[in-house]
Design an enzyme around this catalytic site. Structure first.
Site, PDB file in Angstrom:
ATOM      1  N   ARG A 118       0.869  -1.182   0.000  1.00 46.01           N
ATOM      2  CA  ARG A 118       0.000   0.000   0.000  1.00 46.01           C
ATOM      3  C   ARG A 118       0.898   1.222   0.000  1.00 46.01           C
ATOM      4  NH1 ARG A 118       2.397   1.973   3.789  1.00 46.01           N
ATOM      5  NH2 ARG A 118       0.861   3.626   3.751  1.00 46.01           N
ATOM      6  N   ASP A 178      -2.049  10.818  -2.117  1.00 42.74           N
ATOM      7  CA  ASP A 178      -2.459   9.773  -3.063  1.00 42.74           C
ATOM      8  C   ASP A 178      -2.794  10.355  -4.424  1.00 42.74           C
ATOM      9  OD1 ASP A 178      -2.854   8.399  -0.358  1.00 42.74           O
ATOM     10  OD2 ASP A 178      -2.984   6.808  -1.856  1.00 42.74           O
ATOM     11  N   ASN A 199      -5.421  12.457   0.564  1.00 50.36           N
ATOM     12  CA  ASN A 199      -4.494  11.631   1.344  1.00 50.36           C
ATOM     13  C   ASN A 199      -5.298  10.881   2.397  1.00 50.36           C
ATOM     14  OD1 ASN A 199      -1.755  10.757   1.919  1.00 50.36           O
ATOM     15  ND2 ASN A 199      -1.920  11.908   3.811  1.00 50.36           N
TER      16      ASN A 199
HETATM   17  O1  MRU Z   1      -4.480   3.247   2.253  1.00 51.58           O
HETATM   18  P1  MRU Z   1      -2.990   3.447   2.113  1.00 51.58           P
HETATM   19  O2  MRU Z   1      -2.214   2.923   3.261  1.00 51.58           O
HETATM   20  O3  MRU Z   1      -2.493   2.970   0.773  1.00 51.58           O
HETATM   21  O4  MRU Z   1      -2.834   5.034   2.132  1.00 51.58           O
HETATM   22  C1  MRU Z   1      -1.550   5.585   2.030  1.00 51.58           C
HETATM   23  C2  MRU Z   1      -1.534   7.059   2.173  1.00 51.58           C
HETATM   24  O5  MRU Z   1      -2.547   7.708   2.321  1.00 51.58           O
HETATM   25  C3  MRU Z   1      -0.205   7.734   2.025  1.00 51.58           C
HETATM   26  O6  MRU Z   1      -0.162   8.890   2.804  1.00 51.58           O
HETATM   27  C4  MRU Z   1       0.017   8.101   0.558  1.00 51.58           C
HETATM   28  O7  MRU Z   1      -0.219   7.008  -0.273  1.00 51.58           O
HETATM   29  C5  MRU Z   1       1.372   8.605   0.327  1.00 51.58           C
HETATM   30  S1  MRU Z   1       2.552   7.311   0.522  1.00 51.58           S
HETATM   31  C6  MRU Z   1       4.066   7.919   0.106  1.00 51.58           C
END
Ligand code: MRU
Length: 349
Positions: free
Chosen positions: A55, A241, A251
């Protein structure tokens, strides 16, 4: 076991391509156990992304790129004349694995371009493209680390949210990369939000920092405003994201509330993300699809089943308006007070 790396403050790797297959560190099991799973087919990689074994926006994009390599190998051997049409279904399934992180679609678009230009066995050219996406991400993170740390001059404490480190990227991290670089320059206090409900902070960020012997303090998400009021942090630093063309930033859920709180308390708010996270096709954050995950990631098991009337609402991202962001740090430079015009300047030269 975390992989070795010459930089002693950056030892963790979420993804590794070895012996013609993708090794994925299963982040659902951290920190209790450190297990790499081996994937030799695209369906497995798709499932690893959807189930959050891997993730974090950049890591999702990198994993998908390797997934395309595996899909191409299988489809070419299945039918060398028709592989380019057969692989479309694999690409569609990879694209449907998670909706919000734009790095996924960005990486798939890059791989599609290579597919279009390839004749004969595609594996070598697609693998070269996937490795380049992976290595470029690591290099971008190191650059952002330095640029972001420059902005932190004179700060003694920062707060971060979710996990944006080596686990979420090709290595080093985005927001956590800035924090890594600032730590190397003497930053004293690093606070990490727990990041409910999936606990990316409590399980992943503090594990990663512990592996790299970078001291940090975990807080409950609900303690953030009180921490800001105490004066202990001068910056909140998060990843992204998807960033819209005007700087609105999607995010991890809870980011928006941190930005509102930061503005109220006079704490600065930084987003660190590579340009592969910017979606230039959308003018504002309103167009960003927010992933809703299973209610049972949130709902206590006591309330599950037909005898209960309790539901759960589980959006896993939110959108922070650009007006609440003081700086967006990318590998191509820093955008202060982001808006459509200042964002455009990032790619004007
Ligand atoms: O649901 P996730 O764990 O994939 O979410 C990740 C995030 O929100 C991070 O802050 C984002 O992807 C940036 S990672 C460098």
């Amino acid at each position: 076991m975390p992989s070795s790396n010459s930089n002693s403050h950056d030892t963790v790797r979420a993804l590794q391509w070895t012996h013609g297959a993708l090794q994925v560190l299963d982040q659902r099991k951290l920190p209790a156990s450190i297990e790499y799973d081996t994937y030799d087919n695209a369906a497995g990689v798709t499932e690893a992304i959807a189930s959050m074994r891997v993730r974090g926006a950049p890591a999702i994009g990198i994993a998908a790129a390797y997934g395309v390599v595996l899909a191409a190998r299988a489809r070419y051997h299945e039918n060398p004349a028709e592989w380019k049409s057969l692989i479309q279904a694999d690409l569609d399934r990879l694209a449907a694995s998670r909706p919000t992180a734009v790095n996924l679609f960005w990486a798939l678009d890059r791989m599609r371009e290579v597919i279009a230009g390839t004749e004969g066995d595609p594996e070598a050219s697609l693998l070269a493209a996937a490795l380049a996406i992976h290595q470029d991400d690591l290099a971008a993170n190191r650059r952002m680390g330095e640029l972001g740390a420059d902005l932190l001059q004179g700060s003694s404490g920062v707060l971060t949210h979710c996990n944006t480190g080596s686990l979420a990227t090709g290595g080093y991290g985005t927001a956590l990369g800035v924090i890594r670089s600032a730590h190397a320059r003497g930053l004293q206090h690093i606070y990490a939000n727990e990041t409910r409900p999936w606990l990316q902070g409590a399980r992943l960020t503090v594990w990663e920092l512990d592996q790299d012997r970078i001291p940090a303090t975990l807080i409950a998400d609900s303690a953030a405003a009180w921490l800001m009021r105490s004066g202990a942090v001068q910056w909140v630093i998060v990843g992204a994201d998807r960033i819209a063309a005007n700087g609105d930033t999607a995010n991890k859920i809870g980011t928006y509330s941190l930005a509102v709180n930061a503005r109220h308390h006079g704490v600065k708010f930084m987003v660190a993300a590579p340009t592969s996270t910017i979606d230039w096709s959308i003018p504002s954050g309103e167009a960003i699809e927010i992933e809703q995950r299973d209610r049972n990631e949130l709902l206590n098991e006591h309330f599950r089943g037909p005898d209960h009337v309790i539901d759960a609402w589980n959006p896993v991202f939110d959108v922070t308006p650009a007006q609440l962001v003081d700086a967006i740090v990318t590998e191509r430079g820093v955008v202060l007070k982001p808006d459509a015009e200042s964002m455009r300047a990032l790619i004007a030269h």
